[in-house]
Design a protein around this motif. Structure first.
Motif, mmCIF file in Angstrom:
data_model
loop_
_atom_site.group_PDB
_atom_site.id
_atom_site.type_symbol
_atom_site.label_atom_id
_atom_site.label_comp_id
_atom_site.label_asym_id
_atom_site.label_seq_id
_atom_site.Cartn_x
_atom_site.Cartn_y
_atom_site.Cartn_z
ATOM 1 N N ILE A 4 -7.078 1.994 -0.830
ATOM 2 C CA ILE A 4 -5.808 1.302 -1.069
ATOM 3 C C ILE A 4 -5.778 -0.027 -0.324
ATOM 4 O O ILE A 4 -5.344 -1.048 -0.867
ATOM 5 C CB ILE A 4 -4.628 2.202 -0.666
ATOM 6 N N GLY A 61 0.792 -1.214 0.000
ATOM 7 C CA GLY A 61 0.000 0.000 0.000
ATOM 8 C C GLY A 61 0.825 1.263 0.000
ATOM 9 O O GLY A 61 0.369 2.302 -0.492
ATOM 10 N N ALA A 119 1.273 2.548 -3.481
ATOM 11 C CA ALA A 119 0.087 3.259 -3.976
ATOM 12 C C ALA A 119 -0.005 4.652 -3.365
ATOM 13 O O ALA A 119 -0.377 5.619 -4.055
ATOM 14 C CB ALA A 119 -1.173 2.458 -3.653
#
Length: 458
Positions: free
Chosen positions: A334, A224, A227
């Motif tokens: 996310i 994550g 992202a």
């Protein structure tokens, strides 16, 4: 699958058409009835492979007079299968693929059966391009009419923002050339309103000086934090820097170590159309997102970046997609992407997040029918797979993914990413533009002849 109960008399249609008129008795029938998404195995009464406007007018008129369902097919990529139908007429524009470029005025007129490979090939010869899709075999018609996202969207706007005019066969059999000054309501509706208003035989586009770009994929671990850094990168990047974010299984490509093949990863797909002297800076910024597992980011002709997914998504796979808009890519969203990214059901399945800011936000929400101008990201996700025995499992996985993501996104989603069971989202997807679209529909298609789409009912 349904069985045709009564075959219409096709003799008048054959007399009026110079192209092919193919019915179930024709040995070519099984080939021409197929569409890109194998989920939609339909058996039309007749397929008309038009070669010119007269053929298209004859086909539309015949379908209307015979009360037949009418499907209009360009590149046939529609995830929802709207390029075909049971027991009706398919108007296939695939033989109409001419492109004429006016380099002096930076415009191109492309026929409705063109793919983005056709358009990119023609315009690159002049060092020009416009926003297309991310798979070169995608038809220009469906992409443009739905809005049109792609590698140049942050710099050049959506595809529909670059539409200058269109030739349309309407439900009464008229051929209308519309633009901002001629049938402006129809022209407004075509830019994002889908295939609701007629069969579009040609599109005239505004072109931009784009030739060679820095492009290609970079792979990272499924994390994550990658992202979140990508989210920050988009917010802090010039419009000429477009990069898509993906969650997928590592593909068997030579620049990704074999131990990552088939394992969940994150990826970016870059298209930098700015100065070449900034290429190293762009690569460095991509490297800052996280540990780079593999990368192929090089100078290439713009048409090449539009082909990078082609081999992974050939015709004949089964696809079930969903899509959502969002104003921001939240930490909660996310987390959902990471969770479902760890259980992707096939090598062809993925999630792609498109940034739709920059030039996309310089067109107002009411200026075209595309209503998602307040969104910053558009997400497409869902399984693609080869075995029909896997349909139920893949559909269930995608629906669970969609339900988990909904609290973190807007209610609306991009119509080109939606499946055929998303008709209940049409009103929401068009938002403040819906009532005006209904008015245009009543004027140009009061009988709802063009209803095989995400339908706006008159």
């Amino acid at each position: 699958m349904t069985t045709l109960t009564m075959t219409p008399d096709l003799a008048p249609l054959r007399d009026a058409v110079h192209g092919d008129v193919i019915d179930p008795s024709d040995p070519r029938y099984d080939e021409v009835r197929r569409v890109y998404n194998a989920m939609h195995d339909r058996r039309p009464a007749v397929v008309v492979r038009a070669v010119d406007a007269a053929d298209a007018i004859a086909a539309v008129t015949f379908a209307r007079d015979q009360h037949l369902p009418l499907a209009v097919r360009g590149g046939s990529h529609a995830a929802a299968g709207y390029g075909t139908c049971d027991d009706g007429l398919v108007l296939d524009l695939g033989r109409m693929r001419g492109v004429r470029v006016d380099a002096e005025h930076r415009t191109a007129r492309a026929e409705g059966g063109c793919t983005w490979a056709d358009v990119n090939h023609a315009t690159y010869a002049f060092g020009l391009a416009t926003t297309g899709g991310v798979v070169s075999t995608t038809g220009i018609g469906g992409l443009t009419l739905g809005g049109g996202m792609g590698h140049l969207a942050r710099r050049c706007g959506l595809t529909c923002d670059n539409l200058i005019s269109a030739d349309v066969v309407t439900a009464d059999g008229s051929l209308v050339t519309c633009d901002e000054h001629h049938d402006p309501d129809l022209f407004w509706a075509l830019r994002g309103g889908g295939g609701n208003f007629g069969a579009v035989l040609s599109f005239e586009y505004r072109l931009h000086p784009v030739a060679d770009i820095l492009g290609g994929p970079t792979f990272y671990p499924l994390d994550g934090d990658v992202a979140r850094r990508w989210r920050e990168l988009i917010a802090d990047s010039p419009d000429a820097f477009n990069t898509l974010f993906g969650v997928l299984l590592g593909p068997p490509v030579p620049f990704l170590p074999e131990r990552w093949h088939g394992r969940p990863v994150c990826a970016t797909v870059t298209c930098w159309s700015g100065p070449e002297e900034d290429d190293d800076r762009i690569r460095a910024r991509l490297g800052d997102l996280g540990p780079v597992l593999g990368q192929f980011v090089e100078r290439m002709p713009y048409p090449v970046v539009n082909t990078l997914f082609d081999a992974d998504l050939p015709p004949g796979l089964y696809h079930y997609w969903k899509g959502n808009f969002s104003r921001e890519l939240t930490d909660g969203a996310i987390d959902v992407h990471m969770t479902y990214g760890s259980s992707l059901p096939s090598l062809q399945s993925d999630t792609i997040i498109f940034p739709i800011d920059g030039a996309c936000h310089r067109t107002g929400s009411a200026d075209t029918a595309f209503a998602g101008r307040d969104a910053t990201f558009s997400t497409a996700f869902g399984p693609s797979f080869a075995d029909p025995a896997d349909i139920a499992r893949n559909v269930a996985w995608c629906r669970a993914y969609d339900a988990a993501l909904r609290p973190h996104t807007q209610e609306a989603g991009y119509i080109n990413f939606l499946s055929d069971d998303d008709q209940d989202r049409v009103h929401t997807n068009y938002g403040q533009n819906y009532e005006r679209l209904v008015d245009v529909k009543r004027r140009y298609d009061p009988g709802n002849l063009f209803r095989i789409n995400h339908n706006i009912t008159p």
